[in-house]
Design a protein around this motif. Sequence first.
Motif, short mmCIF file in Angstrom:
data_model
loop_
_atom_site.label_atom_id
_atom_site.label_comp_id
_atom_site.label_asym_id
_atom_site.label_seq_id
_atom_site.Cartn_x
_atom_site.Cartn_y
_atom_site.Cartn_z
N GLU A 614 -70.27 -24.44 84.66
CA GLU A 614 -68.87 -23.81 84.52
C GLU A 614 -68.14 -23.92 85.80
O GLU A 614 -66.67 -23.73 85.44
N ASP A 615 -68.43 -24.14 86.89
CA ASP A 615 -67.57 -24.16 88.15
C ASP A 615 -67.19 -25.94 88.36
O ASP A 615 -66.67 -26.16 89.37
N ILE A 616 -67.16 -26.70 87.24
CA ILE A 616 -66.59 -28.05 87.50
C ILE A 616 -65.35 -27.89 87.76
O ILE A 616 -64.70 -27.29 87.15
N ALA A 617 -64.72 -28.93 88.53
CA ALA A 617 -63.35 -28.81 88.84
C ALA A 617 -62.54 -29.27 87.87
O ALA A 617 -62.91 -30.34 86.94
N VAL A 618 -61.58 -28.72 87.70
CA VAL A 618 -60.47 -29.43 86.54
C VAL A 618 -60.04 -30.66 87.14
O VAL A 618 -59.75 -30.79 88.31
N GLY A 619 -59.94 -31.54 86.34
CA GLY A 619 -59.62 -32.85 86.33
C GLY A 619 -60.57 -33.86 86.49
O GLY A 619 -60.68 -35.22 86.80
N ASP A 620 -62.06 -33.34 86.77
CA ASP A 620 -63.19 -34.16 86.81
C ASP A 620 -63.33 -34.95 85.65
O ASP A 620 -63.30 -34.30 84.35
N VAL A 621 -64.09 -36.16 85.54
CA VAL A 621 -64.58 -36.83 84.32
C VAL A 621 -65.76 -36.14 83.66
O VAL A 621 -66.66 -36.12 84.49
N VAL A 622 -65.52 -35.90 82.56
CA VAL A 622 -66.68 -35.23 81.86
C VAL A 622 -67.74 -36.20 81.43
O VAL A 622 -68.87 -36.17 81.40
N ALA A 623 -67.15 -37.13 80.56
CA ALA A 623 -68.06 -38.37 80.13
C ALA A 623 -67.12 -39.59 79.99
O ALA A 623 -65.82 -39.39 79.68
N GLY A 632 -59.73 -57.24 67.15
CA GLY A 632 -59.03 -57.35 68.36
C GLY A 632 -58.10 -56.53 68.71
O GLY A 632 -57.23 -56.54 69.57
N ASP A 633 -57.76 -55.51 67.51
CA ASP A 633 -56.61 -54.59 67.88
C ASP A 633 -56.95 -53.72 69.09
O ASP A 633 -58.17 -53.23 69.49
N GLN A 634 -55.70 -53.19 69.90
CA GLN A 634 -55.71 -52.10 70.69
C GLN A 634 -56.22 -50.86 69.86
O GLN A 634 -55.70 -50.60 68.95
N VAL A 635 -57.21 -50.15 70.66
CA VAL A 635 -57.73 -49.09 70.07
C VAL A 635 -57.25 -47.97 70.98
O VAL A 635 -57.35 -47.81 72.15
N THR A 636 -56.66 -46.72 70.24
CA THR A 636 -56.39 -45.69 71.00
C THR A 636 -57.31 -44.41 70.86
O THR A 636 -57.61 -44.34 69.56
N LEU A 637 -57.74 -43.81 72.12
CA LEU A 637 -58.52 -42.69 71.95
C LEU A 637 -57.75 -41.36 71.95
O LEU A 637 -56.97 -41.37 72.90
N THR A 638 -58.06 -40.36 71.03
CA THR A 638 -57.48 -39.10 71.08
C THR A 638 -58.65 -38.16 70.98
O THR A 638 -59.74 -38.34 70.46
N LEU A 639 -58.26 -36.77 71.59
CA LEU A 639 -59.20 -35.67 71.40
C LEU A 639 -58.84 -34.51 70.64
O LEU A 639 -57.61 -34.21 70.86
N ILE A 648 -58.18 -36.66 77.04
CA ILE A 648 -58.82 -37.92 77.27
C ILE A 648 -57.92 -38.91 77.99
O ILE A 648 -56.84 -38.83 77.48
N THR A 649 -58.38 -39.52 78.80
CA THR A 649 -57.50 -40.53 79.45
C THR A 649 -58.09 -41.86 79.54
O THR A 649 -58.91 -41.99 80.25
N GLY A 650 -57.40 -42.87 78.85
CA GLY A 650 -58.18 -44.16 78.63
C GLY A 650 -59.30 -43.81 78.03
O GLY A 650 -59.26 -43.24 76.73
N SER A 651 -60.50 -44.00 78.54
CA SER A 651 -61.92 -43.80 77.76
C SER A 651 -62.45 -42.86 78.29
O SER A 651 -63.77 -42.42 77.93
N ASP A 652 -61.84 -41.99 79.38
CA ASP A 652 -62.49 -40.99 79.89
C ASP A 652 -62.15 -39.46 79.42
O ASP A 652 -61.10 -39.43 79.16
N VAL A 653 -63.15 -38.72 79.08
CA VAL A 653 -63.09 -37.25 78.84
C VAL A 653 -63.00 -36.40 80.24
O VAL A 653 -63.76 -36.52 80.90
N VAL A 654 -62.12 -35.79 80.27
CA VAL A 654 -61.34 -35.16 81.68
C VAL A 654 -61.23 -33.67 81.26
O VAL A 654 -60.71 -33.10 80.44
N LEU A 655 -61.64 -32.83 82.34
CA LEU A 655 -61.44 -31.35 82.18
C LEU A 655 -60.05 -31.08 82.61
O LEU A 655 -59.48 -31.57 83.44
#
Length: 1140
Positions: A614-623, A632-639, A648-655
């Motif tokens: 629970e004390d993980i810092a805000v902004g850290d990559v979670v997964a 070959g289409d561009q894929v957009t990820l949303t959360l 989610i930023t790019g393919s990274d899930v961030v706190l």
Amino acid sequence: MNIVWTLAFQCGLIPIVMGGKWISIMSDSNSYKKVNGFGVRVTGASHMLLEVKACKGAEIQLQQDDTGSGSWVYCKLGGDLNEWTAMAASELCDDAGCGWLGYDYQPVLDCDNFKPFWLAWDAAGKFSVGKGNVLGSDVLVTGTVTPFDVNFFMVSHNDADVVAEWRILVDEAPAFISPASTGTTVVDVSEDTPTGVIIYTVAGTDNEGDSLTFTLDTHADVFEFVGGGLRMQQPLDYETLNTYRLLISMSDGRNTEQAMMTVRVTDVVDETPVITLSGTLSIPEEMAVDSVVSNLYTVDDQDEGDTLSYAISGSESTFFSMDPTSGVLKIAQRIDRDQAALTSVSFDLTVTDSSGLGSTQTITATIVDINDNNPAFFATSYTVDVAENTPVDTVVLDLVVNDADDGTNVASRIALQDGTAQDMFNVTGSQLKTVTSNLDYESLSVYEFIFTIVAVNEDNLRTGTTTVSVKVTPVNEFDPVFDTPAVDGTKQFQGTSLSEDVPVNHEISFAASDADLGVDGDVTFFLVSVLDSNGGDSSDKFEIDSNTGILKTLRPLDTDTATGGVAYHDVTVRITDGASSPRSSDGTMRLTLIDVNDNIPKFDSTHYAVTLNEDIAVGDVVATVVATDDDGDQVTLTLEGGGSYFEITGSDVVLKYPLDYSSSPLHVLTLRADDGTFTTNAVMLVTVVDVVLTTLKIVVATDAAIPEDQNEGTVLKGVFVTHGNTGAVTYSLGGTNAGFLSLNPTGELSYGSQRIDRDGSSGITTLSDITLKAVDSSGNEATADLTFIIIDINDNAPLATVLAPTAQVRENSQDNQLVTSLDFTDADEDSNSNVTLNLVSGDIHNVFKVVDYDLYVRGTGIDYEALTGDHSYNIALHAVDNPQTSTPLTSTVTVHVEILGENEFQPSWTSPTAGAGSTFPEVTIKESATLGQTVETFVATDNDGGDDGLITYSVLDIKNPSGISVTGKFEMTTDGRLVVASLLDYDADTGGVDYYTVTVAASDSSSTNVKSTTGNVKVILEDVEVENVIVLPKLPVADTTTELWVMRALVAVLGVASAVFACVMIRSIIETVSSSTPEVTKPPDKVWMERAVSVTPHMSLESVIIDDDDDTFTSAQFRPNTTTPETTQPSLGTGQGKDQ
């Protein structure tokens, strides 16, 4: 008769031969003697012969009527002291006096002896008087007036002391007793009458008893007069001339009358009949029995009405019959030249007249062969085939014709009857040939030509026919061709793109044609090959309909490499015609496959599991997650999910916000992959692990974003969490900007009473300098700095930089002309400040449009005249911003567009109506018209609005009858009235004129392009008689124009007085000179007639009273003043003598 005299008078001299009788008349100075009353015929006469014995002043008057209103000619012989002769006429008299028609200076009268005179007049109005006894000689006076009928002849005398003696010659023309004057007398004379025989007696009568003589004016070589007897002097011949029209003249020595009569010659039988043969004696064979035979001969007998008898004889006369009375020759039996070899026939014709005189003539006629056999073809019909493209002049058929006749009657030409076939075939000699190289099966509307061939004799009387049927057969001469799509020179169709996701049975149409007709033009489609971009056979994916040419897909297509797809397919299609030796063509079409999004994106796992302290810092990559797409289409990820603690930023899930085990130990996140068409979801479970801290700690969300301008008390969540606390925690805020937020002791953070406004130059974009302080129950403290990014919201409507803009535009402006440009501001940012402008109202004629922030003219329909009031539009425009999520805000701006008029119409007259050449009806005013008096009122209209439609009136030009421009006579008022501007004058002796031509103009009031229309009006001045007393009105001192008029009037009065005085003085001088010096001078062209009633000569019958008892005239003022010497000029009297 009068016409004869008149022509003789005009052309030469006619001596007056004694004959007739004289009428004597005595005249004095007290009366006119009407010669008509003494038995002298005046009406219809053209001359008068007379003798006069008088000392001077013998007067003659020729009148149209006796009422005084008709025309007259007056003649005075021996005027004054027997010094002159003069002639006057009524049409030469006016208010100033009477002009002389002519005059001559010489004495002509004798107090003691009769002097002969003659008068003559004609239908052309020529009057002459002469002396002597020869009509037309010694002419004294001659002149021409307007012609009138002379019906009265008057004589009088001017000497009060002497009675004049007149002798008038009366000599009437003689009259025929026989023959009748109507020309109807007819005398019949036999042609054998001997010469010297009197065949008719002519007689006449003369009122004066003059002896009569008769002469022949026609046929004087055949007939002559012996006294009154008409005698033959040449033999007559009925056959030469059987009618004579004789013109007979009868003369009494002065007058000649003529009459017509007819001498008819009667016939006597004395001529032998004459038989004349025709130039060509021929008879056609096979004439029908009883047919009349003509043109062999003619019979002529010059005896009119003689009866002839006819007869024929001879051995061959049996072929004919002859009517003995009429002489008509007919066929009696068949004449056949061919069978009997009869080439000619002969017979004798005898003709005898009623007196036994006769003639005989032998007639030999050639028998002419006739065309009595028709030509015949060998066959009555023929049928032949001709292949298309057969060369010109190819023989199609040989024709054979037989004819039983010979010579010119044998068939000599064979021809094709008129019709369509003449363009394709023709007959040359006896052969049917082609005449065109365009024997093209494909261009023909029919393929079988049935026509008639005619054999014709030279005389076109006999014909024979046969029917020919020519069938044109086709040749396979053309390759089939692709119509759509077309192929190029390399047999390639234009490339076509095809979406890879087209359904099975998708159709591609091919169309082909063959210029050949029939089976040679039937086209069949075949699929030759289908190769994909890798060179593989893909014919299993397509098929083509052999009849319709429709290519269909049999299986799904794929261009995605990941799934084994290809880039294209090359399809080769063949077309073949239906001939026995077919022709074909190939074409290849490349079907390029268009990639479409037909594959859904895929995650590398459908479920993800993550455990976090629970004390993980805000902004850290979670997964980190991986998503791919086979297209070959561009894929957009949303959360989604997770209480917005993660992003989610790019393919990274961030706190994104601090975790708190105690409040949320488990987060379920939904991951979504989107390729623009398809989406795929995966689940991620985040387990929060409790972390036990011994020290109080505040974890704050980094770059926390909050919206501006929220209501006080609105709660902010997820901003911070506290760890390591002992017991309850109390919270407080500090710092410079702490007032913007509110924090209750339990840690609930919300908006404070101080407004957070991002907009404007002083707006808050980042809220910082706020310190959060936490104290737990053990007294442990922790602090943290809070920083917020302020998010713009759509809380400001767009505003125009000019709140009430105005603009001007001219009517009839062109499409897309800029009217005005607008500018707007919006305190918001980004999409919240993107303003769209719309026209919502005020464009009542649909003549404006908005492009971006500009107002333009739409079309060319702006019309100044269609608007009322201030001729403007109030265009309401809505400015609307475009927020992505919230409700758009709107403001309205009204543009006042003033329409400027264009001077597009020319004024036109409505009253009075203008005629050809813009000419108005004439107007008449008195010359005494006062200043400002209205002459005419003009009205014009202009269809323009505003000043361009306001009419002003003006006078452009004033011309007198000489065409010279004058000024100041007339002027125009503002309301279109043409008024008198200066005094007018009609009288020529004071420089006046009888009319003016005024050019007026109606002009509009345009400030830039004045348009006008003009018109001409003729102002006719009416003369006003001015009496001896001139009344002068009281004039204003400053009215110089009126003063000038008064001065002119005074000068006129003085001028008249001077003229009267001068006349009196001149008269006195003349009388003195006349009494002392008897010199004769030439009279002026126009004099005052002394014998005048007012200004009318005494000869006018207005002053004459007819005395029915003695046929005299009693008149006043028509005798001269005997005490006044008559030495200076021809005079008609002084006005003294007989009372009027």
